[in-house]
Design an enzyme around this catalytic site. Structure first.
Site, PDB file in Angstrom:
ATOM      1  N   LYS A 171     -19.317  -1.577  15.380  1.00  0.00           N
ATOM      2  CA  LYS A 171     -18.323  -0.639  15.392  1.00  0.00           C
ATOM      3  C   LYS A 171     -17.206  -0.432  14.380  1.00  0.00           C
ATOM      4  CE  LYS A 171     -14.382   0.267  16.926  1.00  0.00           C
ATOM      5  NZ  LYS A 171     -13.516  -1.617  18.367  1.00  0.00           N
ATOM      6  N   LYS A 239      -6.816  -2.699  10.426  1.00  0.00           N
ATOM      7  CA  LYS A 239      -7.583  -3.847  10.260  1.00  0.00           C
ATOM      8  C   LYS A 239      -8.955  -3.645  10.059  1.00  0.00           C
ATOM      9  CE  LYS A 239      -8.206  -5.325  13.883  1.00  0.00           C
ATOM     10  NZ  LYS A 239      -9.533  -5.936  14.926  1.00  0.00           N
TER      11      LYS A 239
END
Length: 295
Positions: A171, A239
């Site tokens: 990811k 983030k």
């Protein structure tokens, strides 16, 4: 029928829980803001007011939360998943968190007699709504097999990429590629607009060649129309790129494009765009070029 618990019913978790109901499962949902459970209840699911109530009878627990601290607290707190799920429960974390956190949670889950998967997703809100998410799964073969009813209810591309933590590493790579594509697309459109080119026509021809991409298909129109209603927010992509740069540093790797797009995303956030869709990186390029109009 499998009994599923969904913890986190936001932009992604809500449509994912609804699709689980539509796939024929019994779904119990919890969200800190109770009103966000409305879509699940309307679809035929059940809303409860605590994590313990959500997970008590669940065969599979799904979490869709913003960041590593949220996931760790939800798992480990006295009212957390680990303490209240029955032994043998499969816990699937769809959140995007640090790979080391995913490994630690898998170990802690095993100590409690649970199975744990890190299964971050790609595809944004549209993919969540249409059950076409791409899911990169880290964990044991046993856990993947047990979680299959949930994974295939919410995603169309489900790939077991390796042991615990592997899903989060893939990811992170995904988010690097997406951010680089968004930044390049934003620069191209600012360049074309400044040159007086009709951007809709330009995007059509670009999409038919090697420059074509999923990012171009889904984000170019948003940039042209200045439609930055939040789907995948800049705050969250910021983030995620922090995960990329931190883990790359730990591995002794140089990722120059990753560092650049992380800086651009940080700039967008610092200038007040954190709550917008990550297509709003276009505004950062405009800002750097002295071409930014007010929203």
């Amino acid at each position: 029928m499998t009994t599923l618990a969904f913890i986190g019913l936001g932009v992604m978790g809500s449509p994912m829980s609804v699709n689980a109901v539509r796939a024929g499962h019994r779904v119990v949902g919890y969200n800190r803001t109770p009103s966000k459970a409305a879509a699940l209840v309307e679809a035929g699911g059940t809303a409860v007011h605590s994590v313990p109530k959500a997970v008590a009878d669940a065969d599979i627990v799904a979490t869709v939360l913003p960041d590593s601290p949220d996931v760790e607290q939800t798992m480990n707190g006295p009212d957390g998943v680990f303490a209240h799920a029955k032994p043998g429960t499969v816990i699937v974390d769809f959140s995007t968190v640090r790979p080391d956190v995913a490994v630690r949670l898998a170990d802690q889950a095993a100590e409690r007699g649970h199975l744990f998967l890190d299964a971050p997703v790609s595809g944004g809100e549209e993919g969540a709504v249409n059950a076409t998410l791409s899911i990169m799964v880290g964990g044991s073969d046993q856990a993947v097999e047990a979680a299959a009813p949930l994974l295939h209810a919410v995603g169309s591309t489900v790939v077991h990429v390796g042991p615990s933590g592997s899903g989060q590493l893939v990811k992170a790579a995904n988010q690097l590629i997406v951010a680089a594509n968004i930044a390049a697309l934003a620069e191209a459109l600012v360049y074309l607009e400044a040159s007086g080119v009709q951007t809709t026509a330009a995007v059509e021809v670009l999409g038919g060649g090697l420059a074509g991409s999923t990012v171009l298909d889904h984000k170019a129109r948003r940039m042209i129309d200045r439609d930055f209603a939040p789907g995948a927010r800049i705050d969250l992509h910021h983030k995620d790129l922090g995960i990329v740069t931190a883990s790359a540093r730990e591995a002794g790797l140089a990722l120059p494009i990753g560092s650049l797009v992380a800086t651009l995303m940080a700039s967008a956030r610092a200038n007040g765009d954190g709550g917008l869709d990550h297509a709003a990186l276009f505004r950062t390029v405009e800002r750097l070029s002295g071409r930014l109009d007010s929203m």
